[in-house]
Write a protein that holds these residues in place. Structure first.
Motif, PDB file in Angstrom:
ATOM      1  N   ASP A 436       1.329  -1.690   0.211  1.00  0.00           N
ATOM      2  CA  ASP A 436       0.199  -0.417  -0.101  1.00  0.00           C
ATOM      3  C   ASP A 436       0.954   1.472  -0.140  1.00  0.00           C
ATOM      4  N   THR A 501      -7.486  -1.665  -4.994  1.00  0.00           N
ATOM      5  CA  THR A 501      -6.901  -0.928  -3.375  1.00  0.00           C
ATOM      6  C   THR A 501      -6.644   0.047  -3.568  1.00  0.00           C
ATOM      7  N   VAL A 503      -7.216   3.274  -2.257  1.00  0.00           N
ATOM      8  CA  VAL A 503      -8.154   4.071  -1.335  1.00  0.00           C
ATOM      9  C   VAL A 503      -7.164   4.356  -0.804  1.00  0.00           C
ATOM     10  N   ASN A 504      -6.900   5.573   0.600  1.00  0.00           N
ATOM     11  CA  ASN A 504      -5.627   6.183   1.643  1.00  0.00           C
ATOM     12  C   ASN A 504      -5.748   4.352   2.490  1.00  0.00           C
ATOM     13  N   GLN A 505      -5.027   3.630   2.115  1.00  0.00           N
ATOM     14  CA  GLN A 505      -4.095   3.191   3.467  1.00  0.00           C
ATOM     15  C   GLN A 505      -2.847   2.519   3.627  1.00  0.00           C
ATOM     16  N   TRP A 518      -5.460   7.022  -3.066  1.00  0.00           N
ATOM     17  CA  TRP A 518      -6.331   7.004  -3.307  1.00  0.00           C
ATOM     18  C   TRP A 518      -5.715   8.819  -4.304  1.00  0.00           C
ATOM     19  N   ASP A 546     -15.450   0.981   3.368  1.00  0.00           N
ATOM     20  CA  ASP A 546     -15.427   2.049   4.493  1.00  0.00           C
ATOM     21  C   ASP A 546     -14.947   1.120   5.613  1.00  0.00           C
ATOM     22  N   HIS A 555     -12.851   5.985   1.383  1.00  0.00           N
ATOM     23  CA  HIS A 555     -12.383   3.670   1.892  1.00  0.00           C
ATOM     24  C   HIS A 555     -14.144   3.054   0.871  1.00  0.00           C
ATOM     25  N   ASP A 556     -13.684   3.892  -0.501  1.00  0.00           N
ATOM     26  CA  ASP A 556     -14.966   3.606  -0.672  1.00  0.00           C
ATOM     27  C   ASP A 556     -14.073   2.697  -2.584  1.00  0.00           C
ATOM     28  N   TRP A 557     -13.957   0.979  -2.015  1.00  0.00           N
ATOM     29  CA  TRP A 557     -13.340   0.864  -3.605  1.00  0.00           C
ATOM     30  C   TRP A 557     -14.006   1.109  -5.264  1.00  0.00           C
TER      31      TRP A 557
END
Length: 612
Positions: A436, A501, A503-505, A518, A546, A555-557
């Protein structure tokens, strides 16, 4: 209900009406089952390494082929010093390829050491059907050794003596013959259902701190019919009432159930802001053309692609495995892990405060080499993330797909390198650190720690041309694939993602990339020159939303993948995006249909016969 067994032993010759005469090994044959195909045959006349996946050495014990037999001894003192249990005092080995119904012929002997309440034994199915040898006789035990189903009190094992045996399992019935010794028989419903549990199948354990040897091993599948005289022979067996020899294992109290993650809502394909999809929905098994870019709607029903199966006449590649110890490398040494998830940083809602600790870990590398590979040529290859974790248990889905696609000239004759992650998931775990974070570090790790070992171990050459290199992954493995291509386009040009993914991970927080992955669709792709990447994406209509404590609107894939498709189109990238109806995170139901297609699209502009 009474169970039956037969006891045949020279000292009980007076029981002539119930004796099944043991014969020499060459004449010892099945009483019930009819052998069919051989799944394993070895007389150990040639010294070689045991084939992983066929043989499974257990508890660190040491095994080698010497003097024409397979010899096992206890684990090393170094191994024992590191263990808190399962020290490996008794040499143990198993054959996981043993079918559920089988005939097995073999020779064995136990040497020296001491018997315990557990060993020595031979079993079929872990704790399912066990022949236990002791100074008080020989017993057939089942149900985790709780029940005794048959016994031969007069048969005592002797150290150093060879015994020749034949075992049969069919439809819940089991027979174990020893030449010039007893024949034990039992019928048990648990043999039908539990024989597949534990991954052990045929297994043997020697005396404590002693040795065990095997020779002349042959295992067959069985035909549907039985031996012609079986029912008559079975009727002659004396009755034996099963005996409970110890209390059943107490079941541990179930662990408290984790709070179930809410099922994500279905995100409509035609909601405001979504790409405009070419509709292929309502057509099970139909994928878009491999010649086109763009956005496509598929599902909600799927048909597994025929390329997933082995096809007769198609050349089959080879699959190999090895492991890498984190302590032997420089990158990601040591690894990291966390005990609890973490808390949102009150000073920065885009990241977490996580407490981690250092760990050592081993990583399994699974390598597929196509039958068409030409030694000395520089082969194209694909790196896949979240590869199989256990040596001896390779996944064959990708090898089967590549066998078929290569034979049809739909993809080049590529090597596949499936790399297991370092463990855990997301912020604070090794997998999250590798997959990530927004840097080229994991690509560098693969380049320096993995690829050279693949070339050295299997005598192959991997292309240096980034156009002949692909990265593939699902979930965070998908973001890892794109991160590799984005930060190291000198190494990788082809990217295949499912449920990526984006997203912000990322963790720990990096001010250069404050939005994690993201940021790909928010700032990086829109504000950068087009890179030489070809990108395949697929997501499910109720993919993740989420999934943890983060509430940063990143956090919406589904939204992340929709945004990826839109910015890739706006910048003029070669991309194909599949929006999969009736699919959740990982799109498992859809992946069985689309994966061969995705691989073909990914390599469409690369010559099928090319090796650069």
């Amino acid at each position: 209900m009474k169970k039956r067994f037969v006891l045949s032993c020279t000292v009980l010759a007076a029981m002539t009406t119930h004796v099944v005469r043991a014969e020499p090994l060459s004449k010892l044959g099945p009483l019930m089952a009819v052998p069919d195909k051989v799944v394993l045959q070895d007389d150990f006349s040639k010294s070689k390494l045991l084939e992983k996946g066929v043989w499974q050495v257990r508890q660190g014990t040491r095994w080698a082929i010497e003097d024409g037999v397979l010899k096992g001894q206890q684990s090393s003192p170094e191994y024992q010093a590191k263990k808190k249990d399962h020290f490996g005092y008794e040499a143990r080995i198993s054959i996981p390829v043993t079918p559920r119904e089988f005939v097995a012929s073999f020779s064995f002997r136990f040497l020296e050491g001491q018997e315990t309440s557990i060993v020595p034994f031979i079993e079929f199915g872990h704790h399912v059907c066990r022949i236990r040898f002791s100074k008080e006789g020989t017993s057939l035990l089942s149900d985790h050794e709780v029940m005794k189903l048959a016994e031969a009190k007069n048969f005592i094992w002797q150290s150093g003596k060879w015994y020749h045996a034949l075992a049969e399992m069919k439809d819940g019935e089991f027979i174990f013959q020893i030449a010039d010794g007893p024949t034990l028989y039992a019928q048990r419903d648990s043999f039908k259902s539990a024989i597949t549990s534990g991954g052990n199948r045929f297994g043997v354990a020697g005396p404590k701190k002693g040795r065990v040897e095997l020779d002349n091993m042959t295992i067959w599948t069985v035909k549907q019919e039985t031996q012609s005289a079986w029912e008559k022979r079975k009727a002659s067996f004396p009755d034996f009432d099963p005996i409970q020899v110890k209390a059943p294992r107490s079941k541990k109290a179930p662990a408290p159930k984790k709070k179930a993650r809410p099922i994500p809502p279905t995100r409509p394909f035609d909601a405001p802001g979504t790409p405009t999809f070419t509709r292929l929905d309502g057509k099970p098994g139909v994928n878009p053309s491999a010649d086109v870019d763009g956005d496509f709607l598929i599902g909600p029903d799927y048909i597994p692609a025929p390329e997933l199966k082995v096809v007769e006449g198609v050349p089959q590649g080879t699959v190999h495995q090895f492991s890498i110890d984190s302590k032997d490398g420089t990158i990601y040494n040591p690894g990291i892990a966390r005990d609890v998830f973490g808390k949102v940083d009150p000073d920065n809602p885009k990241t977490l405060i996580v407490e981690t600790h250092a760990i050592d870990y081993k990583r399994t590398i699974t390598v597929y080499i196509p039958a068409q590979y030409q030694p000395g040529s520089a082969a194209p290859f694909i790196v896949t993330h979240d590869g199989p974790k256990v040596v001896g248990k390779p996944s064959m889905r990708l090898p089967h797909i590549l066998d078929n696609l290569i034979a049809q000239s739909r993809v080049p004759a590529m090597i596949a390198i499936m790399i297991a992650n370092g463990g855990g998931d997301a912020q604070g775990h090794e997998r999250g650190r590798e997959y990530d974070n927004m840097s080229g570090l994991f690509a560098e790790y693969i380049e320096t720690h993995v690829l050279p070992q693949v070339e050295k171990k299997y005598k192959v050459k991997l292309t240096k041309d980034p156009d002949g290199r692909a990265a593939m992954g699902s979930s965070s493995g998908g973001s890892a694939a794109l991160i590799m291509g984005w930060f190291r386009p000198d190494l990788y040009h082809r990217v295949l993602t499912t449920s990526g993914t984006f997203v912000n991970q990322a963790w720990p927080f990096d001010p250069k990339y404050p939005d994690g992955a993201w940021g790909f669709h928010k700032t990086l792709i829109p504000n950068s020159e087009v890179k030489p990447l070809r990108i395949f994406l697929a997501v499910g209509d109720h993919d993740l939303l989420d999934p943890n404590v983060m509430r940063d609107d990143m956090h919406d894939w589904v939204e992340a993948n929709n945004r990826m498709a839109k910015v890739l189109k706006a910048k003029g990238y070669h991309y194909q995006y599949l929006y999969c109806l009736n699919a959740r995170h990982g799109i498992g139901n859809a992946k069985a249909q689309i994966l061969p297609h995705a691989l073909e699209w990914l390599w469409k502009d690369y010559p099928a016969s090319s090796a650069k």
